[in-house]
Write an enzyme that holds these catalytic residues in place. Sequence first.
Site, short mmCIF file in Angstrom:
data_model
loop_
_atom_site.label_atom_id
_atom_site.label_comp_id
_atom_site.label_asym_id
_atom_site.label_seq_id
_atom_site.Cartn_x
_atom_site.Cartn_y
_atom_site.Cartn_z
CB CYS A 95 -0.97 -0.05 1.18
SG CYS A 95 -0.18 -0.02 2.80
CB SER A 96 0.66 4.66 1.32
OG SER A 96 -0.45 5.02 0.54
#
Length: 164
Positions: A95-96
């Site tokens: 993800c981020s």
Amino acid sequence: MRSIFCLLFVNFLSFGFAQNSIPKVLEKLNSKSVPYITVKELLAKENAVLLDARETKEYNVSHIKNAINVGFEKFDVKRTKLIPVDKEATIIVYCSIGVRSEKIGERLLKLGYKNVFNLYGGIFEWKHQGGKVVNNQNVETDEIHTFNKEWSVYLTKGKKVYEN
């Protein structure tokens, strides 16, 4: 007195900046229930399935080439037909920075997948180490969706994109 104030101020600043680091956030928010894999280790993996656990609007701005967008809020392995049936397949979720991907990785492990890894530092760390990303047109881009302004402090390379 002045030197004590300066020393305290420097310590305060360094503590503040230390808190604004990916390792500190991961230490605070993750349980390490899904083993981490580093960018360097990912680059050495062959035949790994890469899952992007960010939302579609983030994925459309940029993602690691060939990653499959599975989202986070509405993640459903039954709807994601591109996830391998083989429970022994190597799956790397990102993800981020690695918080949402840990949650998706946990769900995959509960479903019986054996080789699930969480990309340490996520797409931000990928970008920090010179990794290339593409947009939804499969064109290389320097933009990275940082989720929001607060999370954007963790991205130090690339063009930050977020909604207010």
